[in-house]
Design an enzyme around this catalytic site. Structure first.
Site, PDB file in Angstrom:
ATOM      1  N   THR A   1       5.867 -44.174 -76.081  1.00  9.71           N
ATOM      2  CA  THR A   1       4.524 -44.443 -76.590  1.00  9.71           C
ATOM      3  C   THR A   1       3.814 -43.139 -76.918  1.00  9.71           C
ATOM      4  OG1 THR A   1       4.309 -46.537 -75.405  1.00  9.71           O
ATOM      5  CG2 THR A   1       2.254 -45.420 -76.000  1.00  9.71           C
ATOM      6  N   GLU A   2       3.818 -42.210 -75.993  1.00  7.38           N
ATOM      7  CA  GLU A   2       3.127 -40.937 -76.176  1.00  7.38           C
ATOM      8  C   GLU A   2       3.720 -40.142 -77.343  1.00  7.38           C
ATOM      9  OE1 GLU A   2       0.172 -38.134 -74.734  1.00  7.38           O
ATOM     10  OE2 GLU A   2       0.686 -39.992 -73.726  1.00  7.38           O
TER      11      GLU A   2
END
Length: 144
Positions: free
Chosen positions: A72-73
């Site tokens: 996600t990051e």
């Protein structure tokens, strides 16, 4: 070509294979350590793939939840860098929901903008395995 120029190019249209090779070849940090490869970078989507192996698993043999947070990051941060045309950004909040377990194969992560403000942005990252949604992340970023 420097990284900031690549992000400016990506803000105008999807990068070609040569540019993706530069991004993947220059990778350092968590993405490189986990074997995450960016397969599409452009103004409307960033996509990455990760072939599951022992680095990604918790003791029960399933992909560790933290791996989805890293995906996600990484994917959303690259999206924010494209949106900011390479200006520095930071993540300020990462929430990731784990929907299905995975023990092998390839996870594909795709980002999409939910909100693009001048200073902050909100990105959604869908992570799929064999066409099934296995995790859903959101990352709020801030241009600094």
């Amino acid at each position: 070509m420097d990284f900031q120029e690549l992000m400016r190019r990506a803000s105008r249209g999807p990068l070609d294979a040569a540019a993706l090779n530069i991004i993947n070849g220059a990778q350092e940090g968590a993405e490189a350590a986990l074997g995450i490869r960016f397969t599409a970078v452009g103004p409307d989507e960033v996509r990455a793939e990760m072939a599951v192996d022992g680095r990604h698993k918790q003791p029960m043999g399933l992909v560790h939840g933290g791996i989805y947070c890293v995906l996600t990051e990484g994917v959303a941060s690259l999206s924010a860098l494209v949106a900011s045309e390479g200006r520095p950004i930071v993540g300020v909040n990462n929430t990731t929901d784990f929907l299905r377990s995975v023990s092998e194969g390839t996870i594909v992560a795709r980002s999409a903008a939910l909100q693009r403000g001048r200073r902050t942005q909100l990105w959604e990252v869908r992570m799929e395995h064999e066409g099934a949604l296995v995790a859903l992340g959101k990352l709020r970023t801030m241009t600094v």
